[in-house]
Design a protein around this motif. Structure first.
Motif: not given
Lengths: 134, 94
Positions: B9-10, B56, B58, B83, B85-89
């Motif tokens: 989404t982001v 940042f 993945n 796929t 995805l944003p890294a969540v950190a």
């Protein structure tokens, strides 16, 4: 507004206490009205008292399962072990999604302080956290 | 043969709202390079200036994080699913 249950709150605190001396972290799965259905604890793959990072495989698995169940990943929780429950500059820079709830737990004092924020274009806005009995 | 690339989404503002894109190439670097040629706003969100993958972000081929498959050199085949995805950190005040 973010709505969690007491059980979910306790699960997050337990995850963060177990992670000590490192920060603890995990994902929040729920619906876009801010109601959390599931707390998904993660290993902190940064293995640090000052940084956290969600395990990338858990992240993929959680996104897929949420999608399969008609849910969404709506946010993330992590602990600050020696500072307040307020987003750090690192948290703000790395906040990936303006729609997410960024839940912070401070273990600096007892009892644990838990606060939630929206981070949009670098601007931090605190939101209400409702803790329900069920 | 097209490879499906799932966009989080982001990152969708950079793809005109598209949730999946079709790419092609033999490596992750080629596949993502081609989709960022189509959507230039994606490029700085996928790659560092030196051509490595953004810290940042993945990137997964099927179930595997490409960090452990060679990064931009990770091989991809025609039936693979990519796929992003944003890294969540983040972290505490230092």
């Amino acid at each position: 507004m973010l709505t969690i249950s007491k059980r979910q709150r306790d699960a997050m605190i337990a995850t963060c206490v177990r992670a000590l001396p490192d920060e603890g972290c995990g994902l929040l799965v729920g619906s876009n009205d801010g109601v959390v259905d599931e707390v998904v604890p993660s290993e902190n793959v940064a293995h640090s008292a000052k940084l956290y990072e969600i395990d990338s495989k858990l992240l993929l698995r959680t996104f897929r399962q949420a999608e399969d169940n008609g849910k969404e990943v709506i946010g993330v929780f992590h602990s600050h072990t020696h500072s307040d429950a307020y987003p750090s500059p690192t948290d703000v820079v790395q906040a990936p999604d303006p729609a997410w709830h960024y839940l912070l737990l401070s273990l600096r004092l007892v009892p644990t302080v838990l606060r939630s924020y929206a981070i949009v274009d670098g601007v931090i806005n605190e939101e209400e956290v409702v803790v329900e009995e069920a | 043969m097209a490879i499906t690339v799932r966009i989080p989404t982001v990152l969708r503002p950079a793809t005109g709202g598209a949730a999946t894109l079709l790419g092609n190439g033999a490596t992750i670097g080629e596949v993502l390079g081609k989709i960022s040629a189509d959507f230039p706003a994606l490029k700085p969100q996928l790659f560092n200036d030196d051509g490595t993958l953004h810290r940042f972000l993945n990137v997964y081929v099927n179930d595997d994080d490409v960090r452990y498959l060679g990064g931009v050199d990770a091989p991809v085949g025609p039936n693979d699913d990519v796929t992003l995805l944003p890294a969540v950190a983040g972290g505490a005040l230092s």
